[in-house]
Design a protein around this motif. Sequence first.
Motif, PDB file in Angstrom:
ATOM      1  N   GLU A  78       0.845  -1.199   0.000  1.00 13.25           N
ATOM      2  CA  GLU A  78       0.000   0.000   0.000  1.00 13.25           C
ATOM      3  C   GLU A  78       0.879   1.247   0.000  1.00 13.25           C
ATOM      4  O   GLU A  78       1.708   1.420   0.886  1.00 13.25           O
ATOM      5  N   PRO A  79       0.741   2.100  -0.975  1.00 18.72           N
ATOM      6  CA  PRO A  79       1.621   3.273  -1.061  1.00 18.72           C
ATOM      7  C   PRO A  79       1.189   4.367  -0.081  1.00 18.72           C
ATOM      8  O   PRO A  79       0.011   4.438   0.284  1.00 18.72           O
ATOM      9  N   PRO A  80       2.134   5.215   0.347  1.00 20.41           N
ATOM     10  CA  PRO A  80       1.821   6.264   1.312  1.00 20.41           C
ATOM     11  C   PRO A  80       1.193   7.490   0.645  1.00 20.41           C
ATOM     12  O   PRO A  80       1.746   8.575   0.695  1.00 20.41           O
ATOM     13  N   VAL A  81       0.068   7.298  -0.042  1.00 16.58           N
ATOM     14  CA  VAL A  81      -0.557   8.414  -0.767  1.00 16.58           C
ATOM     15  C   VAL A  81      -2.048   8.419  -0.525  1.00 16.58           C
ATOM     16  O   VAL A  81      -2.623   7.453  -0.060  1.00 16.58           O
ATOM     17  N   HIS A  82      -2.683   9.557  -0.837  1.00 17.94           N
ATOM     18  CA  HIS A  82      -4.134   9.565  -0.898  1.00 17.94           C
ATOM     19  C   HIS A  82      -4.552  10.285  -2.171  1.00 17.94           C
ATOM     20  O   HIS A  82      -3.856  11.178  -2.659  1.00 17.94           O
ATOM     21  N   GLU A  83      -5.689   9.866  -2.729  1.00 22.00           N
ATOM     22  CA  GLU A  83      -6.127  10.424  -4.009  1.00 22.00           C
ATOM     23  C   GLU A  83      -6.325  11.917  -3.882  1.00 22.00           C
ATOM     24  O   GLU A  83      -6.939  12.397  -2.916  1.00 22.00           O
ATOM     25  N   GLY A  84      -5.795  12.680  -4.831  1.00 22.48           N
ATOM     26  CA  GLY A  84      -5.901  14.134  -4.809  1.00 22.48           C
ATOM     27  C   GLY A  84      -4.699  14.817  -4.154  1.00 22.48           C
ATOM     28  O   GLY A  84      -4.501  16.014  -4.309  1.00 22.48           O
ATOM     29  N   GLY A  85      -3.861  14.020  -3.449  1.00 22.50           N
ATOM     30  CA  GLY A  85      -2.707  14.597  -2.765  1.00 22.50           C
ATOM     31  C   GLY A  85      -1.525  14.844  -3.694  1.00 22.50           C
ATOM     32  O   GLY A  85      -1.482  14.335  -4.823  1.00 22.50           O
ATOM     33  N   ASP A  86      -0.556  15.642  -3.247  1.00 20.99           N
ATOM     34  CA  ASP A  86       0.657  15.893  -4.035  1.00 20.99           C
ATOM     35  C   ASP A  86       1.711  14.850  -3.692  1.00 20.99           C
ATOM     36  O   ASP A  86       1.765  14.355  -2.570  1.00 20.99           O
ATOM     37  N   ILE A  87       2.521  14.536  -4.655  1.00 27.21           N
ATOM     38  CA  ILE A  87       3.561  13.550  -4.429  1.00 27.21           C
ATOM     39  C   ILE A  87       4.727  13.806  -5.384  1.00 27.21           C
ATOM     40  O   ILE A  87       4.517  14.270  -6.512  1.00 27.21           O
ATOM     41  N   SER A  88       5.951  13.550  -4.921  1.00 27.77           N
ATOM     42  CA  SER A  88       7.115  13.608  -5.802  1.00 27.77           C
ATOM     43  C   SER A  88       7.656  12.198  -5.968  1.00 27.77           C
ATOM     44  O   SER A  88       7.819  11.481  -4.975  1.00 27.77           O
ATOM     45  N   ILE A  89       7.886  11.798  -7.221  1.00 26.48           N
ATOM     46  CA  ILE A  89       8.451  10.472  -7.463  1.00 26.48           C
ATOM     47  C   ILE A  89       9.767  10.625  -8.221  1.00 26.48           C
ATOM     48  O   ILE A  89      10.009  11.644  -8.865  1.00 26.48           O
ATOM     49  N   TYR A  90      10.587   9.587  -8.123  1.00 23.30           N
ATOM     50  CA  TYR A  90      11.962   9.678  -8.629  1.00 23.30           C
ATOM     51  C   TYR A  90      12.324   8.443  -9.435  1.00 23.30           C
ATOM     52  O   TYR A  90      11.687   7.389  -9.286  1.00 23.30           O
ATOM     53  N   ALA A  91      13.332   8.605 -10.247  1.00 24.92           N
ATOM     54  CA  ALA A  91      13.903   7.443 -10.935  1.00 24.92           C
ATOM     55  C   ALA A  91      15.367   7.724 -11.201  1.00 24.92           C
ATOM     56  O   ALA A  91      15.711   8.829 -11.624  1.00 24.92           O
ATOM     57  N   PRO A  92      16.257   6.740 -10.976  1.00 22.63           N
ATOM     58  CA  PRO A  92      17.668   6.948 -11.268  1.00 22.63           C
ATOM     59  C   PRO A  92      17.889   7.100 -12.770  1.00 22.63           C
ATOM     60  O   PRO A  92      17.169   6.485 -13.563  1.00 22.63           O
ATOM     61  N   VAL A  93      18.857   7.896 -13.127  1.00 27.13           N
ATOM     62  CA  VAL A  93      19.136   8.107 -14.548  1.00 27.13           C
ATOM     63  C   VAL A  93      19.461   6.792 -15.232  1.00 27.13           C
ATOM     64  O   VAL A  93      19.127   6.568 -16.401  1.00 27.13           O
ATOM     65  N   SER A  94      20.085   5.881 -14.475  1.00 24.64           N
ATOM     66  CA  SER A  94      20.460   4.587 -15.067  1.00 24.64           C
ATOM     67  C   SER A  94      19.246   3.791 -15.546  1.00 24.64           C
ATOM     68  O   SER A  94      19.364   2.914 -16.395  1.00 24.64           O
ATOM     69  N   ALA A  95      18.069   4.099 -14.979  1.00 23.98           N
ATOM     70  CA  ALA A  95      16.872   3.352 -15.373  1.00 23.98           C
ATOM     71  C   ALA A  95      16.192   3.941 -16.611  1.00 23.98           C
ATOM     72  O   ALA A  95      15.319   3.311 -17.196  1.00 23.98           O
ATOM     73  N   VAL A  96      16.630   5.155 -16.973  1.00 21.92           N
ATOM     74  CA  VAL A  96      15.945   5.856 -18.066  1.00 21.92           C
ATOM     75  C   VAL A  96      16.241   5.193 -19.410  1.00 21.92           C
ATOM     76  O   VAL A  96      17.382   4.825 -19.702  1.00 21.92           O
ATOM     77  N   HIS A  97      15.185   5.007 -20.226  1.00 20.48           N
ATOM     78  CA  HIS A  97      15.365   4.601 -21.620  1.00 20.48           C
ATOM     79  C   HIS A  97      15.390   5.880 -22.452  1.00 20.48           C
ATOM     80  O   HIS A  97      14.364   6.530 -22.608  1.00 20.48           O
ATOM     81  N   PRO A  98      16.578   6.265 -22.969  1.00 17.02           N
ATOM     82  CA  PRO A  98      16.659   7.532 -23.686  1.00 17.02           C
ATOM     83  C   PRO A  98      16.332   7.386 -25.177  1.00 17.02           C
ATOM     84  O   PRO A  98      16.801   6.464 -25.826  1.00 17.02           O
ATOM     85  N   PHE A  99      15.489   8.291 -25.681  1.00 15.01           N
ATOM     86  CA  PHE A  99      15.106   8.225 -27.104  1.00 15.01           C
ATOM     87  C   PHE A  99      15.240   9.595 -27.737  1.00 15.01           C
ATOM     88  O   PHE A  99      15.230  10.618 -27.055  1.00 15.01           O
ATOM     89  N   ASN A 100      15.346   9.568 -29.070  1.00 14.04           N
ATOM     90  CA  ASN A 100      15.301  10.815 -29.821  1.00 14.04           C
ATOM     91  C   ASN A 100      13.982  10.858 -30.579  1.00 14.04           C
ATOM     92  O   ASN A 100      13.631   9.915 -31.277  1.00 14.04           O
ATOM     93  N   SER A 101      13.250  11.957 -30.431  1.00 13.95           N
ATOM     94  CA  SER A 101      11.900  12.008 -30.987  1.00 13.95           C
ATOM     95  C   SER A 101      11.897  12.092 -32.511  1.00 13.95           C
ATOM     96  O   SER A 101      10.962  11.627 -33.155  1.00 13.95           O
ATOM     97  N   THR A 102      12.933  12.674 -33.098  1.00  5.09           N
ATOM     98  CA  THR A 102      12.953  12.819 -34.558  1.00  5.09           C
ATOM     99  C   THR A 102      13.197  11.470 -35.230  1.00  5.09           C
ATOM    100  O   THR A 102      12.479  11.081 -36.160  1.00  5.09           O
ATOM    101  N   SER A 103      14.208  10.756 -34.757  1.00  6.82           N
ATOM    102  CA  SER A 103      14.516   9.461 -35.374  1.00  6.82           C
ATOM    103  C   SER A 103      13.620   8.360 -34.815  1.00  6.82           C
ATOM    104  O   SER A 103      13.419   7.342 -35.457  1.00  6.82           O
ATOM    105  N   GLY A 104      13.091   8.574 -33.607  1.00  4.21           N
ATOM    106  CA  GLY A 104      12.290   7.545 -32.965  1.00  4.21           C
ATOM    107  C   GLY A 104      13.134   6.417 -32.404  1.00  4.21           C
ATOM    108  O   GLY A 104      12.600   5.411 -31.935  1.00  4.21           O
ATOM    109  N   ARG A 105      14.463   6.558 -32.468  1.00  5.20           N
ATOM    110  CA  ARG A 105      15.341   5.478 -32.023  1.00  5.20           C
ATOM    111  C   ARG A 105      15.928   5.779 -30.650  1.00  5.20           C
ATOM    112  O   ARG A 105      15.895   6.893 -30.151  1.00  5.20           O
TER     113      ARG A 105
END
Lengths: 350, 294
Positions: free
Chosen positions: A320-347
């Motif tokens: 159960e996450p520590p949130v309630h509907e309508g509340g504010d929350i900040s979420i994070y992700a390490p850069v290492s987890a990011v899938h980086p793409f270029n929008s023009t080439s789509g690759r």
Amino acid sequence: MASIKINNLGKVYAGDVRAVEDINLDIADGEFIVLVGPSGCGKSTLLRMIAGLETITEGDLFIGDKRVNGLEPAERDIAMVFQNYALYPHMTVYNNLAYGLKNRGFPKDEIEKRVQETAKMLEIEQFLDRKPRALSGGQRQRVAMGRALVREPAAFLLDEPLSNLDAKLRVQMRLEIKQLQRRLKTTSLYVTHDQLEAMTLGDRLVVLNQGNIEQVGSPIDVYNRPESLFVAEFIGSPSMNLFSQADLDGPTNENAAKHLPEGTDILGLRPDQLLFEAPDTPHIRLDCKVALYEPAGAESHLYLILNSNGQHVTMRVHGEPPVHEGGDISIYAPVSAVHPFNSTSGRRTD
Amino acid sequence: MQTKKMTFNHRWLPYLLLAPQVIITIIFFIWPASQALYQSLLRQDAFGFRTTFVWFDNFQRLFVDDLYVNSLKVTLIFAVGTTLLSMSVALLFAVMVNKMIRSRDAYTTFLVWPYAVAPAIAGVLWWFIFNPSIGILPYALDMFGINWNHRSNGDQAMLLVIIAAAWKQISYNFLFFLAGLQSVPHSLIEAAAIDGAGRVKRFWTIVFPLLSPITFFLMVVNVVYAMFDTFGVIHATTEGGPAQATNILVYKVYRDGFVGMNLGSSAAQSVILMAIVVVLTVIQFRFIERRVNY
């Protein structure tokens, strides 16, 4: 048993409509390949070209060592399972299975032996005297499989064979097809639009989009490292969150951007890669509002709205996450987890 | 079977609503049919002065009458010939049209056209085409050394009426066969192709068996057509001749009754004709129940 080699294969319909473009694919003997893509991506056309039901307008197709471009379906030594099963309604199950063997001039006792063996393997022995209309959906599916198996062809082609079944039966048949293929080790091509089927069945996935191959690889590779924006969105459920670089502001994100490969303007993050707490490594920070919390047992889905542009974000959490509907929350992700793409080439950019 | 129960507010309303159909059936079917049944038991003298009740004498006489036995044979040949010819040609056309993509509708329209032609007019058309002195076909056949004269050759006359009668029915059969062919799922054909069946084999082992409900239905319709609705064709072409060669039962009923004025015998013949068709229909529908797929 045979390998299949596809060289620069293309299909152009009258009026210059291109259904399939420049497909190259080497399928090893005994491999289970799943062709996956949205409706109209050309996956069925490709399968039907291999079967010989559609003419090949460009390129070469080899089954085994033989070029089969101009051959009739019957001469290609393949068997196909159709979406609507295509069982002959006026024949008994036995005759449905025996039809292909009879046409090929097998002796009667050999036909009998093969049909009985196949029926036993698929557990349809007790239905051999019945007509298809007296069978349930799952039983018909088995008969359709049996008709393909009984000929012991070089390759199986399956065109969305499970899409007419209900959800429970679909899971069961999916497992059976996989086990069957493991046991028989017959080269198989399986077409589906269901990415769960694709992930679970295939040795390798071929993701198709608009007649082109987007990516070929093992299911886990395709999932972990989607090569294009299309694959990133298509594979995985719930699908990957994609953020435009421009919508991620603040010093944290500006710092994170420095660690991304050059040319990256789209950042992809799987719903299960999002965290409630900031990691120590360089990371992305997303300020959101909680729109909806959807508990689903072992895991839950959080639907968030990104403050900067109102975009929807899906997050997968355990417990159960520590949130309630309508509340504010900040979420994070390490850069290492990011899938980086270029929008023009789509690759992918890394 | 599901039955729907309907409740009316007024007791007589359902009867009133049924009345038109019932009245028409009584006036145009029940009454004349019972008249025929009654007349078949009567005999009039040549001048129509006296009428005697003769029980089944009219029927007994028919079956020892060579002319009537001949007419039975002629009808059998004619009905079988017409049904076979019209159905096989219609099936051939339907298969060919079904293969077309762009021009399918146009061909369908043209092939259905003959059905709108009245039987008598169709008969006259064929009469002209086959006319031994002015017809185009005898002229053409003559070049091949075939002498066509259906006025003296009974077999040729039979061939002529079969062609004329079948021609009109082709349209009807064609439409049903075409609809039937279009309802055969394409994937079945593809599955059969993968299963190693060639074009011809696919047709006879997959498509044709799937058409069997339509084929049986059309058989009933065509036999009944050949026995009853071909009066106009016969009348306009051969008038039952030469020498009784095309005198089918329904035409003989007319000839004996209205030309020969032997009303008792004519009525007896029409009763037999009715019985034949009833029996045929029952047999064929029984057969359908057992044999037909789906």
